[in-house]
Write an enzyme that holds these catalytic residues in place. Structure first.
Site, PDB file in Angstrom:
ATOM      1  N   HIS A 156       0.868  -1.181   0.000  1.00 14.04           N
ATOM      2  CA  HIS A 156       0.000   0.000   0.000  1.00 14.04           C
ATOM      3  C   HIS A 156       0.904   1.231   0.000  1.00 14.04           C
ATOM      4  CE1 HIS A 156      -2.827   2.908   1.829  1.00 14.04           C
ATOM      5  NE2 HIS A 156      -3.801   2.097   1.469  1.00 14.04           N
ATOM      6  N   ASP A 158       3.060  -4.602   7.962  1.00 17.93           N
ATOM      7  CA  ASP A 158       1.855  -3.786   7.830  1.00 17.93           C
ATOM      8  C   ASP A 158       0.666  -4.713   8.057  1.00 17.93           C
ATOM      9  OD1 ASP A 158      -0.409  -2.539   6.929  1.00 17.93           O
ATOM     10  OD2 ASP A 158       0.498  -1.728   5.104  1.00 17.93           O
ATOM     11  N   GLN A 212      -4.608  -4.942   7.194  1.00 20.70           N
ATOM     12  CA  GLN A 212      -5.686  -5.827   6.730  1.00 20.70           C
ATOM     13  C   GLN A 212      -5.760  -7.142   7.504  1.00 20.70           C
ATOM     14  OE1 GLN A 212      -8.009  -4.913   4.753  1.00 20.70           O
ATOM     15  NE2 GLN A 212      -7.088  -3.012   4.011  1.00 20.70           N
ATOM     16  N   LYS A 259     -10.059  -0.027  10.906  1.00 19.15           N
ATOM     17  CA  LYS A 259     -10.188  -1.226  10.071  1.00 19.15           C
ATOM     18  C   LYS A 259     -10.463  -2.468  10.919  1.00 19.15           C
ATOM     19  CE  LYS A 259      -7.051   0.384   6.425  1.00 19.15           C
ATOM     20  NZ  LYS A 259      -7.916   0.731   5.300  1.00 19.15           N
ATOM     21  N   CYS A 267      -4.758   2.535  -3.566  1.00 20.47           N
ATOM     22  CA  CYS A 267      -3.450   2.952  -3.023  1.00 20.47           C
ATOM     23  C   CYS A 267      -2.381   1.903  -3.317  1.00 20.47           C
ATOM     24  CB  CYS A 267      -3.515   3.247  -1.524  1.00 20.47           C
ATOM     25  SG  CYS A 267      -4.512   4.675  -1.146  1.00 20.47           S
TER      26      CYS A 267
HETATM   27  C1  LIG Z   1      -2.462  -2.769   3.602  1.00 25.49           C
HETATM   28  C2  LIG Z   1      -2.748  -1.373   4.064  1.00 25.49           C
HETATM   29  N1  LIG Z   1      -1.770  -0.665   4.645  1.00 25.49           N
HETATM   30  C3  LIG Z   1      -1.958   0.576   5.101  1.00 25.49           C
HETATM   31  C4  LIG Z   1      -3.184   1.191   4.969  1.00 25.49           C
HETATM   32  C5  LIG Z   1      -3.353   2.584   5.489  1.00 25.49           C
HETATM   33  O1  LIG Z   1      -4.221   2.616   6.572  1.00 25.49           O
HETATM   34  P1  LIG Z   1      -4.667   4.009   7.222  1.00 25.49           P
HETATM   35  O2  LIG Z   1      -5.196   4.838   6.082  1.00 25.49           O
HETATM   36  O3  LIG Z   1      -5.707   3.626   8.205  1.00 25.49           O
HETATM   37  O4  LIG Z   1      -3.460   4.615   7.836  1.00 25.49           O
HETATM   38  C6  LIG Z   1      -4.231   0.516   4.353  1.00 25.49           C
HETATM   39  C7  LIG Z   1      -5.541   1.164   4.145  1.00 25.49           C
HETATM   40  O5  LIG Z   1      -6.300   0.805   3.291  1.00 25.49           O
HETATM   41  C8  LIG Z   1      -4.008  -0.800   3.900  1.00 25.49           C
HETATM   42  O6  LIG Z   1      -4.974  -1.513   3.322  1.00 25.49           O
END
Ligand SMILES: Cc1ncc(COP(=O)(O)O)c(C=O)c1O
Length: 422
Positions: free
Chosen positions: A135, A213, A216, A239, A377
């Site tokens: 992402h 990360d 998800q 999330k 993203c």
């Molecule tokens: C795999 C992953 N990493 C990071 C993020 C970023 O999360 P946040 O916008 O809550 O900081 C997302 C958000 O969709 C994501 O799916």
């Protein structure tokens, strides 16, 4: 309850959908005249009543600033905030609450590591290893760091539409020149579940620091930082059925101790002079300013809620829904599916021949179905796959087989509407 007649769980679903759906008041509504089918959970999940009530209770009874007050409300707010930290440690099986830093979310957690750890420890010529499925939140902070210190970014390739990491390249890419290996646990576009424990073990043998990360994964399956063996792990409250604006950075005690502060201000200092300051120990050193107390308390209740359902059970349920969607769509002409055919998490990305993902999502919205269309993203991944965007359905504990079937019906309707009926 609008969806009563649709309450069909996967045949051997481990979760009780009737009860769960009642806990999420937002699901009980119509959109464009149809019962809402919310399949945009990878973007953000809905919140159970327990979380909504906890946040409301906090503001109605306990609201005050934390840590520096000497009155009852401040003591209560501090106790609630610190109890949430302890709960987050337990949620991730960290060794203690001192390994948990509250942030605004995954993005801020990763930026914190890139700024505080990265700037301090990386030098010109060092390498940062990522994967091609990251992402933007787990890519752009490392680009900024690389530009700042003169480091180089490397990428572990993705195999193609089936969306697996091609680990045959690891020997070539993961060398002692790499100082940090950052990887997603579950891909938000492909639904791939990466073997993070194995990857972290390979990295650890070479002394490479790791970041996972877990945006998800944390709310969808058990996540045990000690079993994974990572140095850092990040997730977002919104999330995992919690409030927006609160997130977690897990940092191995030894790593946090060697890091300078991320931001300066109140709360993170022991003593301040005109010229210089002495900082608190981690994790408070990394939490400058008034924190999101209500968010942390809401997050505490979200973690309780998910663990009461059982994250193992949620994962099996998500996987059953995704497998059902995949089976229904895989055989259909004019449908291109992304991500692994087997073993995927609750995320299904697809494209319909000749129909833009945004048209798919807009049409679905007119049938009450919330999907997401775009690059999610994941622009570099999209380029690798040779597409600009995909449509994505993503599931959580309250979704049903009937909702997946409804999605498939609407996809067929879309193909007919645009004249690509098969
Ligand atoms: C795999 C992953 N990493 C990071 C993020 C970023 O999360 P946040 O916008 O809550 O900081 C997302 C958000 O969709 C994501 O799916």
């Amino acid at each position: 309850m609008i969806l009563d007649t649709h309450l069909v769980a996967p045949t051997d679903s481990p979760v009780n959908l009737e009860w769960i759906r009642r806990d999420f008041p937002i699901l009980d509504q119509r959109v464009c005249g149809y019962p809402l089918v919310y399949l945009d959970n990878a973007a953000t999940t809905q919140k159970p009543r327990a979380v909504l009530d906890a946040v409301r209770h906090y503001y109605e009874h306990d609201n005050s600033n934390v840590h520096r007050g000497i009155h009852e409300l401040s003591n209560r707010a501090t106790a609630g905030y610190e109890a949430a930290r302890g709960r987050a440690a337990q949620f991730l099986n960290a060794r203690g609450a001192d390994e948990i830093v509250f942030t605004r979310g995954t993005t801020e957690s990763i930026n914190l590591v890139a700024q505080a750890w990265g700037t301090h420890f990386l030098r010109t010529g060092d390498q940062i290893l990522l994967t091609e499925m990251e992402h933007h939140s787990n890519l752009v902070p490392w680009q900024l760091l690389a530009q700042r210190v003169g480091a180089q970014l490397l990428f572990l390739p993705v195999t193609g539409d089936e969306g697996l990491l091609d680990c045959t390249h690891l020997d070539r890419l993961l060398t002692p020149r790499v100082k940090l290996f950052a990887m997603t646990h579950i891909s938000n576009t492909l639904g791939t579940v990466n073997p993070v424990a194995e990857l972290c073990e390979r990295a650890r043998k070479l002394g490479v620091v790791t970041l996972v990360d877990a945006a998800q994964s944390a709310g969808h399956r058990p996540v045990d930082v000690q079993a994974i063996g990572c140095d850092f792990l990040a997730f977002s409250g919104h999330k995992i059925a919690g409030p927006t604006g609160i997130g977690v950075l897990y940092g191995r005690r030894e790593r946090l101790a060697e890091m300078p502060p991320y931001q300066g201000g109140g709360e993170m200092i022991l003593n301040v002079d005109f010229e210089q300051s002495i900082y608190k120990e981690p994790p408070h050193r990394f939490e400058a300013g008034t924190p999101n107390m209500a968010g942390a308390i809401g997050l505490h209740h979200a973690m309780d809620y998910l663990d009461a359902l059982g994250r193992d059970a949620i994962f099996r349920h998500d996987q059953q829904l995704a497998a059902h969607a995949y089976r229904q769509l895989a055989g259909r002409p004019g449908v291109r599916l992304f991500g692994p055919p087997a073993g995927r998490a609750g995320v299904v990305s697809f494209l319909l021949d000749h129909i833009h993902a945004h048209d798919v999502v807009t049409f679905a919205d007119h049938r009450g179905i919330a999907l997401r269309g775009g690059h999610h993203c994941n622009q570099p991944l999209m380029k690798k796959l040779g597409v600009e965007s995909t449509a994505r359905a993503s599931f959580f504990c309250y979704n049903t087989i009937a909702e997946v079937d409804r999605l498939v019906e609407v996809i067929i309707e879309i193909q007919k509407y645009f004249g690509y009926e098969h």
